[in-house]
Motif scaffolding. Structure first.
Motif, PDB file in Angstrom:
ATOM      1  N   THR A 136       0.931  -1.121  -0.037  1.00 31.23           N
ATOM      2  CA  THR A 136       0.100  -0.045   0.070  1.00 31.23           C
ATOM      3  C   THR A 136       0.986   1.330  -0.018  1.00 31.23           C
ATOM      4  N   CYS A 137       0.616   2.040  -0.925  1.00 29.49           N
ATOM      5  CA  CYS A 137       1.480   3.238  -1.105  1.00 29.49           C
ATOM      6  C   CYS A 137       1.320   4.379   0.019  1.00 29.49           C
ATOM      7  N   PRO A 138       2.139   5.168   0.260  1.00 27.09           N
ATOM      8  CA  PRO A 138       1.776   6.360   1.413  1.00 27.09           C
ATOM      9  C   PRO A 138       0.614   7.171   0.946  1.00 27.09           C
ATOM     10  N   HIS A 139      -0.278   6.972  -0.098  1.00 31.15           N
ATOM     11  CA  HIS A 139      -1.268   7.706  -0.218  1.00 31.15           C
ATOM     12  C   HIS A 139      -2.640   6.567  -0.366  1.00 31.15           C
ATOM     13  N   GLU A 140      -2.254   5.440   0.526  1.00 33.11           N
ATOM     14  CA  GLU A 140      -3.235   4.605   0.901  1.00 33.11           C
ATOM     15  C   GLU A 140      -3.789   3.697  -0.291  1.00 33.11           C
ATOM     16  N   ARG A 141      -2.975   3.705  -1.358  1.00 35.39           N
ATOM     17  CA  ARG A 141      -3.492   2.842  -2.592  1.00 35.39           C
ATOM     18  C   ARG A 141      -2.899   1.770  -2.554  1.00 35.39           C
ATOM     19  N   VAL A 142      -3.559   0.688  -3.109  1.00 38.18           N
ATOM     20  CA  VAL A 142      -2.941  -0.780  -3.114  1.00 38.18           C
ATOM     21  C   VAL A 142      -2.313  -0.882  -4.566  1.00 38.18           C
ATOM     22  N   LEU A 160      -0.781   3.734 -11.281  1.00 38.97           N
ATOM     23  CA  LEU A 160      -1.659   3.071 -10.295  1.00 38.97           C
ATOM     24  C   LEU A 160      -1.677   4.188  -9.130  1.00 38.97           C
ATOM     25  N   CYS A 161      -0.801   4.988  -8.725  1.00 38.13           N
ATOM     26  CA  CYS A 161      -1.062   5.944  -7.815  1.00 38.13           C
ATOM     27  C   CYS A 161      -0.386   7.363  -8.495  1.00 38.13           C
ATOM     28  N   PRO A 162      -1.123   8.147  -9.059  1.00 38.61           N
ATOM     29  CA  PRO A 162      -0.524   9.518  -9.534  1.00 38.61           C
ATOM     30  C   PRO A 162       0.356  10.340  -8.549  1.00 38.61           C
ATOM     31  N   ASP A 163       0.105  10.118  -7.549  1.00 43.26           N
ATOM     32  CA  ASP A 163       0.597  11.026  -6.298  1.00 43.26           C
ATOM     33  C   ASP A 163       1.932  10.213  -6.333  1.00 43.26           C
ATOM     34  N   CYS A 164       2.039   9.109  -6.536  1.00 38.57           N
ATOM     35  CA  CYS A 164       3.561   8.489  -6.190  1.00 38.57           C
ATOM     36  C   CYS A 164       4.525   8.499  -7.704  1.00 38.57           C
ATOM     37  N   TYR A 165       3.663   8.817  -8.801  1.00 37.89           N
ATOM     38  CA  TYR A 165       4.367   8.790  -9.980  1.00 37.89           C
ATOM     39  C   TYR A 165       5.325   9.798 -10.253  1.00 37.89           C
TER      40      TYR A 165
END
Ligand SMILES: [Zn+2]
Ligand SMILES: [Zn+2]
Ligand SMILES: [Zn+2]
Length: 450
Positions: A136-142, A160-165
């Motif tokens: 699960t990323c720091p933005h709570e996305r699996v 999958l997570c734009p905020d991690c991209y």
């Protein structure tokens, strides 16, 4: 209706037919005079004053299929012939070139984060990123996606997570990709020289490295390059490469150069320094006349991408101004964030030379889409000249143009740009006049395996 009923409709229709279905013809106003060089006598004059609206309409000749399918198709076919002539000869390239070592190289971009993808295995679409123990990323996305995406799925290429991209990395990579390519070609030559015990300078007395390349936008919005790399003798395609310059050596040189080169972008503000290199996926395959990867397949593949640009990734087909309201543009979130990142980084002084603001609509890439080294093959200009000659034939035989000896006639022309495009009504008439965009005769040759 006015156009249809006008007395010069036939002439207008003839002009439109000659643009070959161009969607946005260029309007020219001007005149041409053919003079006898010896006597100064006027042999023939042409002026647009007698044309409908006092204008001549000519094809826009764009490369981009999104702007004008008919002209882009001509560009694609020309590119095909240009690339193919460099592999098997023809169009002024000696046939012996087919015996020169040649390889088809795909240089990819590194990863900037997990994106939705579609893999097909044995004809079956696989789940996108199925991970039982997905983080699960720091933005709570699996970080998992079990969807078997269809080819049309808009999510393909999106993170999958734009905020991690890593949006910064993505646009900076596009911006430095042309330099990375340039360094790749230098490293390739260095490797070949070293293998032969020569200096890089002396290498030119023994062989020339020729290439034709095209940039392809992947759905995630980064470019990668497909290129034909060929070894010639010192005089270019007409010369035989030295016997030590084998296909295996070329493949080794490509692999070495692809791994060796880097481009660094120094740190600035809150951004740390980054060193860019090609992605781990490197594809190097020999091109043969009858094998798995043929000259026709390679030429078809390169030509196909030559008419596409960034719009395939959902960005805009025009420049974006820093004052534009990005949120008002009809874009998906991923290209919008890529564009916003270009504008943000483009505003920083340290990155000024990357001109990210001007190239925001291209997601940072400002290189040419298809390029070739000087001696790879014929040129698009020569192919166009041959076609113009061919088009002039009927004009001469039907008396529209007089037949003169080229070198005795002086042609004095004066042209000015007078606009572009067709009105809505004209578009309808034009569509019924022009032949359908040329069907891709060369597309039947198929493309390389993707
Ligand atoms: Zn056109
Ligand atoms: Zn997915
Ligand atoms: Zn995240």
């Amino acid at each position: 209706m006015k156009r249809l009923n006008s007395p010069d409709f036939d002439r207008w229709a003839a002009q439109i037919r000659r643009t070959g279905g161009c969607r946005q013809p260029i309007h020219l106003r001007g005149r041409v005079r053919h003079l006898d060089q010896a006597t100064g006598q006027t042999l023939h004059t042409y002026t647009t004053a007698n044309e409908p609206d006092g204008l001549l309409r000519v094809p826009c000749k764009t490369r981009r299929a999104s702007r004008c399918p008919a002209c882009a198709e001509i560009y694609r076919a020309d590119t095909y012939h240009l690339v193919r002539a460099g592999l098997v000869g023809g169009k002024g390239v000696p046939w012996s070139v087919s015996a020169h070592p040649a390889t088809f190289v795909t240089l990819t971009a590194p990863s900037f984060g997990l994106v939705h993808t579609r893999h097909v295995k044995n004809g079956k679409v696989q789940p996108c990123h199925a991970r039982r123990d997905a983080e699960t990323c720091p933005h709570e996305r699996v970080m998992s996606c079990t969807v078997r995406h269809s080819d049309e799925d808009k999510r393909l290429g999106e993170p999958l997570c734009p905020d991690c991209y890593d949006y910064t990395g993505s646009v900076l990579f596009n911006a430095v990709a042309p330099e990375l390519w340039r360094r790749f070609t230098l490293a390739l030559r260095r490797y070949l020289a070293k293998a032969a015990g020569l200096t890089v300078k002396a290498l030119g007395d023994h062989l020339v490295v020729s290439f034709a390349k095209v940039a392809e936008y992947q759905r995630r919005g980064v470019v990668h390059f497909h290129a034909v790399v060929r070894l010639d003798g010192p005089d270019g395609p007409a010369g035989t490469p030295p016997s030590w310059a084998t296909a295996d050596l070329l493949a080794d040189a490509v692999r070495h150069a692809a791994h060796a080169v880097t481009v660094s972008v120094p740190a600035a503000g809150d951004r740390s320094a980054v060193v860019f290199r090609w992605g781990a996926q490197l594809d190097v395959r020999p091109i043969t006349l009858h094998g798995e990867l043929t000259d026709q397949a390679v030429a078809g593949y390169i030509a196909k991408y030559a008419t596409k640009a960034a719009e395939c990734t959902g960005t805009l087909d025009r420049r974006i101004k820093p004052t534009d309201d990005l949120s008002a543009l009809d874009l998906r979130d991923h290209p919008r964030r890529l564009i916003a990142e270009c504008l943000r980084l483009g505003a920083t002084e340290e990155l000024g030379e990357l001109r990210l603001t001007q190239w925001a609509h291209m997601l940072g890439f400002r290189g040419h889409f298809s390029t070739k080294s000087r001696r790879y093959s014929t040129t698009l200009g020569e192919l166009r000249a041959v076609r113009a000659d061919h088009m002039r034939g009927p004009d001469i035989t039907t008396g529209r143009l007089p037949l003169f000896e080229e070198d005795t006639v002086l042609v004095v022309a004066h042209w000015e740009y007078a606009g572009q495009g067709l009105s809505l009504g004209e578009q309808v008439i034009a569509a019924s006049l022009a032949p359908p965009p040329r069907t891709a005769t060369t597309a039947a040759h198929g493309a390389a395996r993707e």
